[in-house]
Design a protein around this motif. Sequence first.
Motif, PDB file in Angstrom:
ATOM      1  N   TYR A  59      -6.448 -53.176  -8.551  1.00 42.56           N
ATOM      2  CA  TYR A  59      -5.453 -53.063  -7.495  1.00 42.56           C
ATOM      3  C   TYR A  59      -4.835 -54.405  -7.103  1.00 42.56           C
ATOM      4  N   ALA A  60      -5.209 -55.462  -7.805  1.00 46.63           N
ATOM      5  CA  ALA A  60      -4.639 -56.783  -7.523  1.00 46.63           C
ATOM      6  C   ALA A  60      -3.426 -56.999  -8.426  1.00 46.63           C
ATOM      7  N   LYS A  61      -2.304 -57.343  -7.823  1.00 53.24           N
ATOM      8  CA  LYS A  61      -1.087 -57.639  -8.592  1.00 53.24           C
ATOM      9  C   LYS A  61      -1.330 -58.893  -9.433  1.00 53.24           C
ATOM     10  N   SER A  62      -0.466 -59.125 -10.393  1.00 57.44           N
ATOM     11  CA  SER A  62      -0.689 -60.207 -11.354  1.00 57.44           C
ATOM     12  C   SER A  62      -0.820 -61.588 -10.715  1.00 57.44           C
ATOM     13  N   ASP A  63      -0.094 -61.867  -9.640  1.00 59.51           N
ATOM     14  CA  ASP A  63      -0.182 -63.199  -9.027  1.00 59.51           C
ATOM     15  C   ASP A  63      -1.067 -63.217  -7.772  1.00 59.51           C
ATOM     16  N   PHE A  64      -1.812 -62.163  -7.545  1.00 57.79           N
ATOM     17  CA  PHE A  64      -2.650 -62.046  -6.351  1.00 57.79           C
ATOM     18  C   PHE A  64      -3.599 -63.233  -6.217  1.00 57.79           C
ATOM     19  N   TRP A  65      -4.271 -63.608  -7.317  1.00 54.09           N
ATOM     20  CA  TRP A  65      -5.327 -64.624  -7.233  1.00 54.09           C
ATOM     21  C   TRP A  65      -4.765 -66.027  -7.054  1.00 54.09           C
ATOM     22  N   VAL A  66      -3.558 -66.276  -7.569  1.00 58.65           N
ATOM     23  CA  VAL A  66      -2.911 -67.564  -7.319  1.00 58.65           C
ATOM     24  C   VAL A  66      -2.595 -67.672  -5.831  1.00 58.65           C
ATOM     25  N   PHE A  67      -2.054 -66.603  -5.257  1.00 59.50           N
ATOM     26  CA  PHE A  67      -1.769 -66.592  -3.820  1.00 59.50           C
ATOM     27  C   PHE A  67      -3.069 -66.743  -3.028  1.00 59.50           C
ATOM     28  N   TYR A  68      -4.088 -66.016  -3.420  1.00 60.92           N
ATOM     29  CA  TYR A  68      -5.394 -66.073  -2.764  1.00 60.92           C
ATOM     30  C   TYR A  68      -5.939 -67.500  -2.765  1.00 60.92           C
ATOM     31  N   GLU A  69      -5.851 -68.155  -3.909  1.00 61.69           N
ATOM     32  CA  GLU A  69      -6.394 -69.512  -4.037  1.00 61.69           C
ATOM     33  C   GLU A  69      -5.749 -70.481  -3.044  1.00 61.69           C
ATOM     34  N   ASN A  70      -4.482 -70.277  -2.736  1.00 62.62           N
ATOM     35  CA  ASN A  70      -3.750 -71.173  -1.843  1.00 62.62           C
ATOM     36  C   ASN A  70      -3.791 -70.739  -0.379  1.00 62.62           C
ATOM     37  N   ALA A  71      -4.412 -69.608  -0.094  1.00 58.79           N
ATOM     38  CA  ALA A  71      -4.468 -69.078   1.277  1.00 58.79           C
ATOM     39  C   ALA A  71      -5.598 -69.742   2.057  1.00 58.79           C
ATOM     40  N   ASP A  72      -5.454 -69.723   3.398  1.00 64.54           N
ATOM     41  CA  ASP A  72      -6.551 -70.235   4.225  1.00 64.54           C
ATOM     42  C   ASP A  72      -7.656 -69.175   4.306  1.00 64.54           C
ATOM     43  N   LEU A  73      -8.776 -69.556   4.892  1.00 62.08           N
ATOM     44  CA  LEU A  73      -9.952 -68.685   4.926  1.00 62.08           C
ATOM     45  C   LEU A  73      -9.660 -67.351   5.618  1.00 62.08           C
ATOM     46  N   ASN A  74      -8.957 -67.373   6.742  1.00 60.10           N
ATOM     47  CA  ASN A  74      -8.608 -66.152   7.471  1.00 60.10           C
ATOM     48  C   ASN A  74      -7.797 -65.206   6.575  1.00 60.10           C
ATOM     49  N   ASP A  75      -6.784 -65.749   5.903  1.00 61.01           N
ATOM     50  CA  ASP A  75      -5.952 -64.918   5.033  1.00 61.01           C
ATOM     51  C   ASP A  75      -6.720 -64.434   3.808  1.00 61.01           C
ATOM     52  N   ARG A  76      -7.633 -65.251   3.290  1.00 59.23           N
ATOM     53  CA  ARG A  76      -8.440 -64.811   2.144  1.00 59.23           C
ATOM     54  C   ARG A  76      -9.265 -63.584   2.516  1.00 59.23           C
ATOM     55  N   ARG A  77      -9.865 -63.630   3.700  1.00 64.94           N
ATOM     56  CA  ARG A  77     -10.657 -62.480   4.148  1.00 64.94           C
ATOM     57  C   ARG A  77      -9.780 -61.236   4.276  1.00 64.94           C
ATOM     58  N   LEU A  78      -8.592 -61.409   4.848  1.00 70.03           N
ATOM     59  CA  LEU A  78      -7.683 -60.267   5.002  1.00 70.03           C
ATOM     60  C   LEU A  78      -7.204 -59.748   3.651  1.00 70.03           C
ATOM     61  N   LEU A  79      -6.968 -60.644   2.714  1.00 70.29           N
ATOM     62  CA  LEU A  79      -6.556 -60.218   1.374  1.00 70.29           C
ATOM     63  C   LEU A  79      -7.647 -59.379   0.701  1.00 70.29           C
ATOM     64  N   LEU A  80      -8.900 -59.799   0.851  1.00 72.81           N
ATOM     65  CA  LEU A  80      -9.989 -59.021   0.260  1.00 72.81           C
ATOM     66  C   LEU A  80     -10.163 -57.675   0.969  1.00 72.81           C
ATOM     67  N   PHE A  81      -9.925 -57.659   2.273  1.00 76.55           N
ATOM     68  CA  PHE A  81      -9.975 -56.386   2.989  1.00 76.55           C
ATOM     69  C   PHE A  81      -8.847 -55.479   2.521  1.00 76.55           C
ATOM     70  N   PHE A  82      -7.653 -56.037   2.369  1.00 75.34           N
ATOM     71  CA  PHE A  82      -6.513 -55.273   1.872  1.00 75.34           C
ATOM     72  C   PHE A  82      -6.816 -54.710   0.482  1.00 75.34           C
ATOM     73  N   LEU A  83      -7.466 -55.511  -0.356  1.00 74.34           N
ATOM     74  CA  LEU A  83      -7.842 -55.051  -1.693  1.00 74.34           C
ATOM     75  C   LEU A  83      -8.826 -53.880  -1.600  1.00 74.34           C
ATOM     76  N   SER A  84      -9.739 -53.940  -0.637  1.00 74.76           N
ATOM     77  CA  SER A  84     -10.698 -52.834  -0.436  1.00 74.76           C
ATOM     78  C   SER A  84      -9.993 -51.587   0.073  1.00 74.76           C
ATOM     79  N   LEU A  85      -9.020 -51.756   0.971  1.00 72.70           N
ATOM     80  CA  LEU A  85      -8.242 -50.607   1.447  1.00 72.70           C
ATOM     81  C   LEU A  85      -7.515 -49.933   0.285  1.00 72.70           C
ATOM     82  N   SER A  86      -7.042 -50.737  -0.641  1.00 72.57           N
ATOM     83  CA  SER A  86      -6.317 -50.200  -1.799  1.00 72.57           C
ATOM     84  C   SER A  86      -7.248 -49.543  -2.809  1.00 72.57           C
ATOM     85  N   SER A  87      -8.476 -50.028  -2.887  1.00 76.88           N
ATOM     86  CA  SER A  87      -9.404 -49.599  -3.932  1.00 76.88           C
ATOM     87  C   SER A  87     -10.229 -48.366  -3.594  1.00 76.88           C
TER      88      SER A  87
END
Length: 196
Positions: A59-87
Amino acid sequence: MEYSASFTAGGLLMNEFEALLPELVGSDNGLILNGNQLKVASEGARKRLITEIRKRLQYAKSDFWVFYENADLNDRRLLLFFLSLSSYRLVREYHYEVSLKNARRLQWNIDPYDYELYLSTLTGRNNIVASWSDATRLKTITNYLRMLREAGLADKSILKKVAPSRTLVARLMDTGADGFLDACFLTDNDKKAYTK
């Protein structure tokens, strides 16, 4: 998407995704994971984690992990939660059908019984959910609540709003994830701040 209780293998799996990040950045999410990077003693537990990581990677788009790598800790947590909501269908339904509805009614206290009631309604409509043991049903609730806490959307037994960065909101809106601000328990007034 079928109901599954497999997300009970772990919460957001942040430590695991962080360990795999060098492999995920620049990959097409089709990488072969052997799990050697994961600090898990048991081979069985490692296999379960890898299965869940692979499920979420779908459920992760092709550039998801590049964006994730550059995100702050708060946004990283939200991104992983969003991935769980999608999965996971049940995680998504717990969130939108129970937690979000409670937050909109200003019922910020978390009551596990609300999730039990929701599961009871599913039991009558779905054979998979009906086949789960009481222990599995409880584990889906406790693990979902763990995900909320790990994402910063709950503090002990109270739901709480989280304001994602403007960069994260813009990124998710570009990918069609309009409901993300709702998932963060933001009100209409809160959401207006992102459109200015």
